[in-house]
Scaffold this active site. Structure first.
Site, PDB file in Angstrom:
ATOM      1  N   ASP A   1       4.587  -0.624  -8.403  1.00 48.22           N
ATOM      2  CA  ASP A   1       4.239   0.120  -9.615  1.00 48.22           C
ATOM      3  C   ASP A   1       4.134   1.605  -9.325  1.00 48.22           C
ATOM      4  OD1 ASP A   1       1.859  -0.540  -8.035  1.00 48.22           O
ATOM      5  OD2 ASP A   1       0.760   0.532  -9.598  1.00 48.22           O
TER       6      ASP A   1
ATOM      7  N   LYS B   1      -0.626   9.927   1.168  1.00 49.67           N
ATOM      8  CA  LYS B   1      -0.629  11.194   1.914  1.00 49.67           C
ATOM      9  C   LYS B   1       0.587  11.272   2.835  1.00 49.67           C
ATOM     10  CE  LYS B   1      -5.663  11.689   1.793  1.00 49.67           C
ATOM     11  NZ  LYS B   1      -6.926  11.828   2.561  1.00 49.67           N
TER      12      LYS B   1
ATOM     13  N   ASP C   1       0.855  -1.195   0.000  1.00 53.80           N
ATOM     14  CA  ASP C   1       0.000   0.000   0.000  1.00 53.80           C
ATOM     15  C   ASP C   1       0.893   1.248   0.000  1.00 53.80           C
ATOM     16  OD1 ASP C   1      -1.775   2.102   0.607  1.00 53.80           O
ATOM     17  OD2 ASP C   1      -3.049   0.793   1.807  1.00 53.80           O
TER      18      ASP C   1
END
Length: 212
Positions: free
Chosen positions: A154, A122, A118
């Site tokens: 990616d 932010k 993940d």
């Protein structure tokens, strides 16, 4: 990506107990007992549907693998594949690991794989990224001397952040690519399910292998 709900997921997971570890924290310092040998142990943190770790276990029967996934519905798919493969050198664990030192003793692992983690884009969530310094220091504790971490993503911004964190901690980079599938590194031969989709779309995959 939001996963579809699966009916009776807990019961279905229990049906694959032969291939899984219920409470990894209780195994700290004793993971070799699960495999009943002294072979090196590697972990994939965030294994998804299991393709990557299962392929590694098939290719390296002289190594042991622990594949970790937090989402129960995703883990179920990995366990279904494990039941078909019937490999003795891999176990799966359901967990959202925040501190690897809660699960592994010092020098208990030979390496860690981080695939498409993940990105937590932010800035205020930077400490949640699996390549943040707080995680890297944990990896360095549980991985034995000269052990490795391999990271693929990616997400270009996450990769740039990760390289900065690696360099800030003076870890030695062994391999590096901004487009691994157009490189000569053998690591490109073993892929995840997500990675296969990215390859088909000609999306570059960032890769780094380093010593902690």
């Amino acid at each position: 990506m939001r996963q579809r709900k699966v009916k009776n997921v807990e019961a279905r997971l229990a049906a694959f107990s032969e291939f899984s570890v219920v409470d990894g924290k209780k195994m700290k310092g004793n993971w070799k007992n699960i495999f009943d040998n002294d072979n090196d142990i590697y972990m994939e943190l965030g294994c998804g549907k299991g393709q990557f770790s299962l392929k590694l276990a098939e290719m390296h029967p002289d190594r042991n693998y622990i594949a970790v996934e937090g989402q129960d519905t995703v883990l179920l798919r990995a366990l279904e594949k494990a039941a078909i493969a019937q490999l003795p050198n891999i176990k799966f664990m359901q967990a959202f690991v925040q501190d690897v030192t809660e699960y592994f003793e010092e020098d208990e692992l030979a390496g860690i794989y981080l695939n498409f983690s993940d990105p937590w884009p932010k800035d205020r969530h930077a400490k949640r990224r699996l390549t943040h310094t707080k995680f890297l220091k944990g990896y360095a504790t549980v991985i034995k001397n000269s052990g490795i971490v391999e990271f693929k993503t990616d997400n270009d911004a996450l990769f740039e952040f990760s390289i900065r964190e690696i360099k800030a901690n003076d870890y030695e980079i062994l391999e590096y690519s901004r487009d691994i599938h157009n490189s000569a590194f053998p690591s490109k031969e073993i892929t995840t399910e997500y990675e296969d989709k990215f390859k088909e779309a000609n999306k570059n995959i960032n890769y780094v292998k380093f010593v902690v």
